[in-house]
Enzyme design. Structure first.
Site, PDB file in Angstrom:
ATOM      1  N   LYS A   1      -7.804 -11.391   7.970  1.00  0.00           N
ATOM      2  CA  LYS A   1      -7.493 -10.592   9.167  1.00  0.00           C
ATOM      3  C   LYS A   1      -8.550  -9.511   9.409  1.00  0.00           C
ATOM      4  O   LYS A   1      -8.904  -9.241  10.549  1.00  0.00           O
ATOM      5  CB  LYS A   1      -6.076 -10.012   9.075  1.00  0.00           C
ATOM      6  CG  LYS A   1      -5.936  -8.666   8.420  1.00  0.00           C
ATOM      7  CD  LYS A   1      -4.525  -8.127   8.568  1.00  0.00           C
ATOM      8  CE  LYS A   1      -4.303  -6.918   7.658  1.00  0.00           C
ATOM      9  NZ  LYS A   1      -5.098  -5.747   8.021  1.00  0.00           N
TER      10      LYS A   1
ATOM     11  N   LYS B   1      14.502  -3.746   2.880  1.00  0.00           N
ATOM     12  CA  LYS B   1      13.520  -3.259   1.902  1.00  0.00           C
ATOM     13  C   LYS B   1      13.946  -1.910   1.347  1.00  0.00           C
ATOM     14  O   LYS B   1      13.909  -1.661   0.150  1.00  0.00           O
ATOM     15  CB  LYS B   1      12.155  -3.144   2.601  1.00  0.00           C
ATOM     16  CG  LYS B   1      11.004  -2.930   1.659  1.00  0.00           C
ATOM     17  CD  LYS B   1       9.667  -2.924   2.397  1.00  0.00           C
ATOM     18  CE  LYS B   1       9.015  -4.278   2.432  1.00  0.00           C
ATOM     19  NZ  LYS B   1       7.706  -4.304   3.079  1.00  0.00           N
TER      20      LYS B   1
ATOM     21  N   GLY C   1      -7.765 -16.102   1.356  1.00  0.00           N
ATOM     22  CA  GLY C   1      -6.533 -15.902   2.113  1.00  0.00           C
ATOM     23  C   GLY C   1      -6.005 -14.513   1.831  1.00  0.00           C
ATOM     24  O   GLY C   1      -6.760 -13.606   1.477  1.00  0.00           O
TER      25      GLY C   1
ATOM     26  N   GLY D   1     -14.079 -22.052  -4.299  1.00  0.00           N
ATOM     27  CA  GLY D   1     -12.630 -22.266  -4.307  1.00  0.00           C
ATOM     28  C   GLY D   1     -12.261 -23.080  -3.091  1.00  0.00           C
ATOM     29  O   GLY D   1     -13.086 -23.861  -2.590  1.00  0.00           O
TER      30      GLY D   1
ATOM     31  N   CYS E   1      -5.718  -9.401   3.619  1.00  0.00           N
ATOM     32  CA  CYS E   1      -6.846  -8.537   3.985  1.00  0.00           C
ATOM     33  C   CYS E   1      -8.072  -9.287   4.479  1.00  0.00           C
ATOM     34  O   CYS E   1      -8.515  -9.054   5.598  1.00  0.00           O
ATOM     35  CB  CYS E   1      -7.202  -7.646   2.794  1.00  0.00           C
ATOM     36  SG  CYS E   1      -5.879  -6.485   2.437  1.00  0.00           S
TER      37      CYS E   1
ATOM     38  N   VAL F   1       0.831  -1.208   0.000  1.00  0.00           N
ATOM     39  CA  VAL F   1       0.000   0.000   0.000  1.00  0.00           C
ATOM     40  C   VAL F   1       0.867   1.260   0.000  1.00  0.00           C
ATOM     41  O   VAL F   1       0.647   2.185  -0.783  1.00  0.00           O
ATOM     42  CB  VAL F   1      -0.960  -0.025   1.221  1.00  0.00           C
ATOM     43  CG1 VAL F   1      -1.641   1.321   1.411  1.00  0.00           C
ATOM     44  CG2 VAL F   1      -2.000  -1.119   1.026  1.00  0.00           C
TER      45      VAL F   1
HETATM   46  N1  LIG Z   1      -2.067  -5.450   0.807  1.00  0.00           N
HETATM   47  C1  LIG Z   1      -3.253  -5.041   0.415  1.00  0.00           C
HETATM   48  O1  LIG Z   1      -3.799  -5.500  -0.601  1.00  0.00           O
HETATM   49  C2  LIG Z   1      -3.980  -3.978   1.179  1.00  0.00           C
HETATM   50  C3  LIG Z   1      -5.059  -3.317   0.575  1.00  0.00           C
HETATM   51  C4  LIG Z   1      -5.717  -2.328   1.284  1.00  0.00           C
HETATM   52  C5  LIG Z   1      -5.332  -2.025   2.586  1.00  0.00           C
HETATM   53  N2  LIG Z   1      -4.300  -2.702   3.151  1.00  0.00           N
HETATM   54  C6  LIG Z   1      -3.893  -2.324   4.519  1.00  0.00           C
HETATM   55  O2  LIG Z   1      -2.783  -1.445   4.423  1.00  0.00           O
HETATM   56  C7  LIG Z   1      -1.863  -1.676   5.499  1.00  0.00           C
HETATM   57  C8  LIG Z   1      -0.485  -2.042   4.950  1.00  0.00           C
HETATM   58  O3  LIG Z   1      -0.607  -3.240   4.210  1.00  0.00           O
HETATM   59  P1  LIG Z   1       0.586  -3.756   3.261  1.00  0.00           P
HETATM   60  O4  LIG Z   1       0.072  -4.954   2.562  1.00  0.00           O
HETATM   61  O5  LIG Z   1       1.136  -2.605   2.507  1.00  0.00           O
HETATM   62  O6  LIG Z   1       1.634  -4.201   4.399  1.00  0.00           O
HETATM   63  P2  LIG Z   1       3.199  -4.528   4.219  1.00  0.00           P
HETATM   64  O7  LIG Z   1       3.502  -5.468   5.317  1.00  0.00           O
HETATM   65  O8  LIG Z   1       3.459  -4.928   2.817  1.00  0.00           O
HETATM   66  O9  LIG Z   1       3.921  -3.135   4.467  1.00  0.00           O
HETATM   67  C9  LIG Z   1       3.977  -2.497   5.718  1.00  0.00           C
HETATM   68  C10 LIG Z   1       5.311  -1.785   5.810  1.00  0.00           C
HETATM   69  O10 LIG Z   1       5.332  -0.959   6.967  1.00  0.00           O
HETATM   70  C11 LIG Z   1       6.670  -0.963   7.470  1.00  0.00           C
HETATM   71  N3  LIG Z   1       6.663  -0.467   8.858  1.00  0.00           N
HETATM   72  C12 LIG Z   1       6.208  -1.078   9.982  1.00  0.00           C
HETATM   73  N4  LIG Z   1       6.380  -0.278  11.046  1.00  0.00           N
HETATM   74  C13 LIG Z   1       6.961   0.861  10.598  1.00  0.00           C
HETATM   75  C14 LIG Z   1       7.380   2.071  11.237  1.00  0.00           C
HETATM   76  N5  LIG Z   1       7.239   2.269  12.535  1.00  0.00           N
HETATM   77  N6  LIG Z   1       7.939   3.033  10.467  1.00  0.00           N
HETATM   78  C15 LIG Z   1       8.100   2.840   9.148  1.00  0.00           C
HETATM   79  N7  LIG Z   1       7.727   1.721   8.484  1.00  0.00           N
HETATM   80  C16 LIG Z   1       7.147   0.741   9.209  1.00  0.00           C
HETATM   81  C17 LIG Z   1       7.102  -2.410   7.324  1.00  0.00           C
HETATM   82  O11 LIG Z   1       8.498  -2.550   7.369  1.00  0.00           O
HETATM   83  C18 LIG Z   1       6.512  -2.742   5.943  1.00  0.00           C
HETATM   84  O12 LIG Z   1       7.434  -2.484   4.914  1.00  0.00           O
HETATM   85  C19 LIG Z   1      -2.498  -2.781   6.349  1.00  0.00           C
HETATM   86  O13 LIG Z   1      -3.245  -2.182   7.370  1.00  0.00           O
HETATM   87  C20 LIG Z   1      -3.422  -3.487   5.376  1.00  0.00           C
HETATM   88  O14 LIG Z   1      -4.507  -4.122   6.010  1.00  0.00           O
HETATM   89  C21 LIG Z   1      -3.593  -3.659   2.474  1.00  0.00           C
END
Ligand SMILES: NC(=O)c1ccc[n+]([C@@H]2O[C@H](COP(=O)([O-])OP(=O)(O)OC[C@H]3O[C@@H](n4cnc5c(N)ncnc54)[C@H](O)[C@@H]3O)[C@@H](O)[C@H]2O)c1
Length: 417
Positions: free
Chosen positions: A272, A34, A266, A262, A269, A10
């Site tokens: 959880k 990263k 999983g 299916g 999103c 995101v």
């Molecule tokens: N993946 C999806 O499809 C999706 C879609 C919509 C919403 N979301 C939501 O968005 C949020 C992020 O999801 P994601 O899939 O991008 O997660 P991700 O795990 O891919 O990325 C999260 C990032 O945050 C970093 N991080 C953690 N603590 C930190 C801090 N204190 N300072 C700086 N960086 C920090 C981590 O190192 C990681 O790189 C979640 O709440 C998720 O539910 C995800």
């Protein structure tokens, strides 16, 4: 100028998307590995367009920093895109959010007003009841010294760039107008409906969306089980005919893909977020029976697959698992049904499991270290097994159906006629 904290699926998409719109964006992540990859122009996961966009904007409109102070000093708006994984009890773990807020506020010098935008998915009432008090305990008056909004993200993995750049709607949760206005102005050029609502409403809209999708999938899966138990029902055809109902027309065609059976949902999103909303409802004295059913059916599906295979294959035989990612065109293996299903087979004594996935083998291996064999291509896997279990609907499995169908196929994604 904008800062984005957390450069995962995101955050990286958000940062590059705003750079593409002409903003100067700072990106910050605590994951050193990263950050190093990103600063070399490589993205650490598979997501179409992001590599090109990273290389187009890196060090021009998008700067990855080690020094959060520099980013905060120069930004008016700070997006938090850190993870919110599940805790053991299903509730959302907010530790990354609080840690990030602590680091950001340590860099804010009053009276420079900055707006924090929580883009991470957090259960309804979290911003108002948990985050706001947390910030105020750190010595900032919300709405006066610091702005606080939320702005849920609806992008789908595999389509992150397209979904971010062409969203269906923008939702901004606000407590006071000034901060909401800041965030709205950033999104003006996206030319889509923008809804400014209360903090709780914005958070709720995100869960409304994800738990509907989860429920649709569990509905379809439960129906597929009913059909299997009754017998002599063409499950794939039944769903195809269901999708012909005129009332689906006009609904985005992708919506029907959620009403299709299916082996369980999983990813990062749906499981959880459904668990978190169930937990949040229970904490507020309401027991959400339908959502609890959605989660139960999802577990049942994986157990069904394990028992179905175990009923038809002996422990000594070789089983080929086709698909490890939680969905096709993704290498995301977080909460993938393949993990639980392989675990279940191992527990039942199946030792000869060979898995193949076009994209997610390394990620799966690293995350789960299961005692199974991996095959680097489909052909070599097929040479070693008599039974194959399809767990991800990759095109490759459709394109190679002739050779796959020579085996005993368990098509748990209903890809074949
Ligand atoms: N993946 C999806 O499809 C999706 C879609 C919509 C919403 N979301 C939501 O968005 C949020 C992020 O999801 P994601 O899939 O991008 O997660 P991700 O795990 O891919 O990325 C999260 C990032 O945050 C970093 N991080 C953690 N603590 C930190 C801090 N204190 N300072 C700086 N960086 C920090 C981590 O190192 C990681 O790189 C979640 O709440 C998720 O539910 C995800």
């Amino acid at each position: 100028m904008i800062t984005v904290i957390g450069l995962g699926f995101v955050g990286l998409t958000t940062a590059l998307g705003f750079s593409d719109k002409g903003y100067s964006v700072y990106g910050y992540d605590i994951d050193q590995k990263k950050k190093e990859m990103l600063t070399k122009g490589n993205i650490p996961f598979y997501e179409p367009y992001l590599n090109e966009k990273l290389n187009q904007h890196l060090n021009i409109g998008f700067k990855i920093v080690d020094d959060l102070q520099e980013a905060v000093d120069n930004s008016e708006v700070i997006f938090l895109c850190v993870g919110t994984p599940s805790k053991i009890d299903g509730s959302a773990h907010l530790g990354y959010i609080f840690d990030a807020i602590k680091s950001i506020t340590a860099c804010i010098k009053k009276p420079n007003f900055k707006v924090l935008v929580i883009k991470s998915t957090i259960p309804p009432s979290t911003t108002s009841e948990r985050i706001k008090p947390y910030i105020e305990n750190l010595g900032f008056k919300v709405g006066v010294d610091i702005g606080l909004t939320n702005n849920p993200e609806f992008l789908r993995e595999g389509y992150a760039w397209e979904d971010f750049m062409n969203p269906d709607r923008i939702v901004i949760g606000q407590e006071e107008d000034k901060s909401g206005q800041y965030v709205e102005s950033i999104y003006q050029s996206f030319n889509v409906p923008i809804y400014r609502v209360s903090l709780n409403t914005a958070e709720f809209i995100k869960y409304l969306s994800n738990t509907l999708l989860a429920t649709l999938i569990s509905f379809a899966n439960e129906q597929s089980l009913i059909a299997k138990y009754i017998g002599d029902i063409d499950i794939k055809k039944s769903f195809q005919v269901l999708h012909l109902d005129k009332r689906w027309f006009g609904a985005p065609s992708n919506m029907t893909s959620y009403v299709y059976p299916g082996c369980g949902f999983g990813g990062y999103c749906l499981p959880k977020d459904t668990m978190a909303l169930v937990n949040q409802a229970l904490k507020n004295s309401y027991s959400p029976e339908l959502l609890k059913g959605t989660l139960n059916v999802n577990e049942t599906m994986k157990e069904f697959v394990v028992n179905d295979v175990a009923g038809k294959v002996t422990e000594k035989e070789h089983i080929g698992i086709l698909g490890l990612a939680f969905k096709p065109n993704s290498n995301d293996i977080r909460d993938t049904p393949a993990k639980s299903i392989i675990d279940g087979l191992l527990r039942k004594g199946y030792k000869n499991i060979i898995a193949y996935d076009p994209m997610a083998i390394e990620e799966f291996k690293e995350a789960y270290s299961l005692p199974i064999e991996y095959s680097s291509d489909l052909k070599s896997l097929l040479a070693k097994v008599n039974h194959v279990v399809i767990l991800t609907a990759w095109d490759e499995f459709l394109l190679n159906q002739e050779s796959i169908k020579k085996k005993n196929v368990f098509d748990y994604r209903y890809i074949y006629d």
